[in-house]
Write an enzyme that holds these catalytic residues in place. Structure first.
Site, PDB file in Angstrom:
ATOM      1  N   CYS A   1       7.889  -8.782   4.609  1.00  0.00           N
ATOM      2  CA  CYS A   1       7.859  -8.867   3.461  1.00  0.00           C
ATOM      3  C   CYS A   1       7.401  -7.435   3.073  1.00  0.00           C
ATOM      4  O   CYS A   1       5.919  -6.891   3.133  1.00  0.00           O
ATOM      5  CB  CYS A   1       6.763 -10.072   3.631  1.00  0.00           C
TER       6      CYS A   1
ATOM      7  N   ALA B   1       6.976  -5.082   1.061  1.00  0.00           N
ATOM      8  CA  ALA B   1       6.889  -4.556  -0.607  1.00  0.00           C
ATOM      9  C   ALA B   1       5.254  -4.175  -0.810  1.00  0.00           C
ATOM     10  O   ALA B   1       4.214  -5.218  -0.436  1.00  0.00           O
ATOM     11  CB  ALA B   1       7.089  -4.666  -1.583  1.00  0.00           C
ATOM     12  N   PRO B   2       4.817  -2.850  -0.943  1.00  0.00           N
ATOM     13  CA  PRO B   2       5.607  -1.933  -1.554  1.00  0.00           C
ATOM     14  C   PRO B   2       5.285  -0.825  -0.463  1.00  0.00           C
ATOM     15  O   PRO B   2       6.152   0.432  -1.134  1.00  0.00           O
ATOM     16  CB  PRO B   2       4.037  -1.350  -2.517  1.00  0.00           C
ATOM     17  N   GLY B   3       5.340  -1.329   1.005  1.00  0.00           N
ATOM     18  CA  GLY B   3       6.492  -0.515   1.707  1.00  0.00           C
ATOM     19  C   GLY B   3       4.663   0.277   2.815  1.00  0.00           C
ATOM     20  O   GLY B   3       5.437   1.229   3.507  1.00  0.00           O
TER      21      GLY B   3
ATOM     22  N   LYS C   1       2.665  -0.512   4.634  1.00  0.00           N
ATOM     23  CA  LYS C   1       3.407  -0.456   6.726  1.00  0.00           C
ATOM     24  C   LYS C   1       4.193  -0.413   7.017  1.00  0.00           C
ATOM     25  O   LYS C   1       4.747   0.462   8.150  1.00  0.00           O
ATOM     26  CB  LYS C   1       3.147  -2.060   6.558  1.00  0.00           C
TER      27      LYS C   1
ATOM     28  N   CYS D   1      -3.453 -11.362   4.183  1.00  0.00           N
ATOM     29  CA  CYS D   1      -4.566 -10.652   3.902  1.00  0.00           C
ATOM     30  C   CYS D   1      -5.949 -12.089   3.360  1.00  0.00           C
ATOM     31  O   CYS D   1      -6.224 -12.242   2.437  1.00  0.00           O
ATOM     32  CB  CYS D   1      -4.369  -9.578   3.074  1.00  0.00           C
TER      33      CYS D   1
HETATM   34  C1  LIG Z   1       1.590  -9.400   1.755  1.00  0.00           C
HETATM   35  S1  LIG Z   1       2.743  -8.532   0.250  1.00  0.00           S
HETATM   36  C2  LIG Z   1       3.234  -6.874   1.271  1.00  0.00           C
HETATM   37  C3  LIG Z   1       2.490  -5.750   1.670  1.00  0.00           C
HETATM   38  C4  LIG Z   1       3.365  -5.252   2.523  1.00  0.00           C
HETATM   39  N1  LIG Z   1       3.340  -5.268   3.752  1.00  0.00           N
HETATM   40  C5  LIG Z   1       2.538  -3.788   2.688  1.00  0.00           C
HETATM   41  O1  LIG Z   1       1.684  -3.258   3.820  1.00  0.00           O
HETATM   42  O2  LIG Z   1       2.449  -2.436   1.549  1.00  0.00           O
HETATM   43  C6  LIG Z   1       4.217  -9.514   0.489  1.00  0.00           C
HETATM   44  C7  LIG Z   1       4.940  -9.020   0.132  1.00  0.00           C
HETATM   45  O3  LIG Z   1       6.059 -10.835   0.648  1.00  0.00           O
HETATM   46  C8  LIG Z   1       7.143 -10.396  -0.323  1.00  0.00           C
HETATM   47  N2  LIG Z   1       6.955 -12.306  -0.724  1.00  0.00           N
HETATM   48  C9  LIG Z   1       6.765 -13.352  -1.074  1.00  0.00           C
HETATM   49  N3  LIG Z   1       7.782 -14.155  -0.684  1.00  0.00           N
HETATM   50  C10 LIG Z   1       8.501 -13.025  -0.074  1.00  0.00           C
HETATM   51  C11 LIG Z   1       9.783 -14.287   0.800  1.00  0.00           C
HETATM   52  N4  LIG Z   1      10.325 -15.763   0.497  1.00  0.00           N
HETATM   53  N5  LIG Z   1      10.869 -13.221   1.851  1.00  0.00           N
HETATM   54  C12 LIG Z   1      10.392 -11.500   2.009  1.00  0.00           C
HETATM   55  N6  LIG Z   1       9.352 -11.452   0.804  1.00  0.00           N
HETATM   56  C13 LIG Z   1       8.289 -12.168  -0.058  1.00  0.00           C
HETATM   57  C14 LIG Z   1       6.055 -10.617  -1.917  1.00  0.00           C
HETATM   58  O4  LIG Z   1       7.297  -9.750  -2.875  1.00  0.00           O
HETATM   59  C15 LIG Z   1       5.311  -9.229  -1.465  1.00  0.00           C
HETATM   60  O5  LIG Z   1       5.434  -7.919  -1.534  1.00  0.00           O
END
Ligand SMILES: C[S@@+](CC[C@H](N)C(=O)[O-])C[C@H]1O[C@@H](n2cnc3c(N)ncnc32)[C@H](O)[C@@H]1O
Length: 468
Positions: free
Chosen positions: A298, A300-302, A304, A417
């Protein structure tokens, strides 16, 4: 270093991030209509107030604040950077004080105002009753400019007299009104009642600090890119630029005064990125070594994804269900000159997977985001109590699916979070039992902390290993 193939053209994932819902979804007329643009100067406080109010009114229909502000800005061709900054500042203040402002209005207004009038009053009261007692504008200027703003918009013009009366009464009877309003928890803490109750239940010893910390403006924390510079060199660079900063983690530097990214030294060159100090724990915890196959599920926005690649020459696949958000991962990788394979896909299923197992998996799952409300003060007004269970169900499915893609002996880091145990500790415990996962040492729940050497958001970390 691995190459980053172009974005896969597979059809976008069906499961996008859950959409936030509004309490009082109402149809609003398009905000900031053109005919008042001629009346209000873009450098006036009235202009910023009606712009911020339009965004707040959109939040009340279920749009998140950054998107609501972007919609307002898109309609204003003459918008100056100063007006944009002022609108943003007022709107964020208004969100942090919405409980207090709406309660004050309910004490003063004979009947509930129309949405845009209510939002305008909330913006004005957030400026007049600033929690730190350092109002950014003279109070009489705020009253005058709010009345001017009301007069300039077709949806508020008829309420101009009421706006004037309410704000002048607040000036006259401030203390009595605040004393009466603050008897109500929603006004005192500026969260919906269910949220206050949920924090009390989950964190009976710390609930007051947690709620208070969510109302403080966040710091600007940077992650120093160890591929390009050292923390010492970067701190020296900041000092040369006249920017006071403190080291608050192995790669984390907190600026004393937040600035726009274009003013961050070496930002364009990839020497530093914006990332909370708590979020910076993920990549080191994942313990990635050169050459490993890593899935950031998961991504975005990247933030990590990029940190992982700053620390190791790994083959990273960055997945996200939202193709638009995934494109931002690509932009961040480009700025930092890093490479990963980007896949717009749903982490609940395997139709995107080539069957080769991963040595490390990062599952930074979608959640209520209740641990990052100081950055996103709108979240508390957008979320509903039932979202927690819905999101915990989704993240449980994601975790179970990802576990099957992990190599024997491999590690999976589960991150949220959130402050709600249903999404975090209870989820981790149930996952470990379902999958016979070995739980390794990780911080667990980090409660949000501000203003100290430990300044970070409210994140949760659980680390699991698959039996070899
Ligand atoms: C907490 S954010 C991730 C933050 C990211 N790891 C970072 O550090 O920048 C959660 C992400 O999960 C994505 N998401 C939601 N449901 C999802 C799914 N079923 N499969 C993959 N990604 C999903 C969302 O679009 C969102 O970008």
């Amino acid at each position: 270093m691995n190459k980053r193939p172009t974005l896969s053209l597979k059809s976008p994932a069906k499961q996008a991030a859950p959409k936030l819902r509004a309490s009082h979804a109402r149809e609003l007329k398009p905000a900031l209509q053109t005919h008042f643009q001629t009346k209000l100067k873009p450098d006036s406080l009235a202009y910023s107030l009606i712009g911020a109010a339009s965004a707040i009114a959109q939040v009340k229909t279920g749009t998140n604040l950054p998107q609501a502000l972007a919609q307002v800005w898109a309609k204003q061709p003459d918008l100056t950077p100063q007006a944009r900054g002022a609108m943003q500042d007022i709107a964020y203040r208004a969100m942090r004080q919405l409980g207090q402002s709406e309660t004050l209005v309910s004490l003063m207004a004979p009947k509930a105002p129309e949405p845009l009038v209510s939002a305008l009053l909330s913006c004005a009261l957030a400026l007049m009753a600033a929690p730190d007692h350092t109002p950014p504008y003279e109070e009489f200027t705020v009253v005058d400019q709010t009345v001017t703003a009301a007069d300039a918009h077709p949806d508020t013009a008829r309420a101009k007299g009421m706006v004037n009366a309410v704000l002048r009464r607040f000036l006259r009877e401030r203390q009595q009104l605040l004393d009466a309003a603050l008897l109500q928890p929603v006004a005192k803490w500026n969260y919906p009642q269910w949220w206050i109750d949920a924090v009390k239940t989950a964190w009976p010893q710390q609930w007051q600090e947690i709620l208070a910390s969510g109302n403080t403006p966040p710091p600007l924390t940077l992650r120093v890119n160890s591929r390009k510079t050292t923390l010492e060199q970067y701190l020296a660079k900041l000092a040369d630029a006249g920017m006071a900063a403190t080291q608050i983690g192995p790669y984390a530097v907190r600026l004393e005064k937040p600035v726009g990214v274009h003013l961050i030294p070496g930002f364009a060159e990839g020497e530093a990125s914006v990332q909370d100090a708590g979020a910076q724990l993920a990549a080191p915890l994942l313990d990635v070594q050169d050459g490993m196959r890593v899935l950031d599920a998961c991504a975005a926005p990247g933030g990590k994804t990029c940190h992982i690649l700053e620390l190791a020459g790994a083959q990273v696949t960055a997945l996200d269900a939202d193709p638009k958000r995934l494109a931002r991962v690509g932009e961040n990788l480009d700025r930092l000159q890093l490479n990963a394979t980007l896949k717009p896909a749903d982490a609940q299923n395997k139709d995107w997977w080539d069957g080769q197992s991963f040595d490390r998996i990062l599952a930074d799952v979608p959640c209520t985001a209740s641990g990052i409300v100081r950055r996103h003060p709108d979240i508390r007004w957008l979320r509903r109590k039932g979202d927690t269970l819905q999101l915990a169900t989704l993240s449980g499915k994601i975790l179970d699916n990802l576990w099957q893609m992990l190599a024997p002996g491999g590690k999976l880091l589960f991150v949220t979070c959130s402050l709600w145990p249903q999404e975090s500790e209870a989820q981790a415990a149930a996952f470990a039992v379902r999958n016979q996962a070995v739980r390794l040492d990780a911080p667990g729940q980090l409660l949000p902390a501000g203003g100290s050497g430990q300044d970070h958001d409210g994140l949760f970390y659980a680390l699991f290993q698959k039996n070899a």
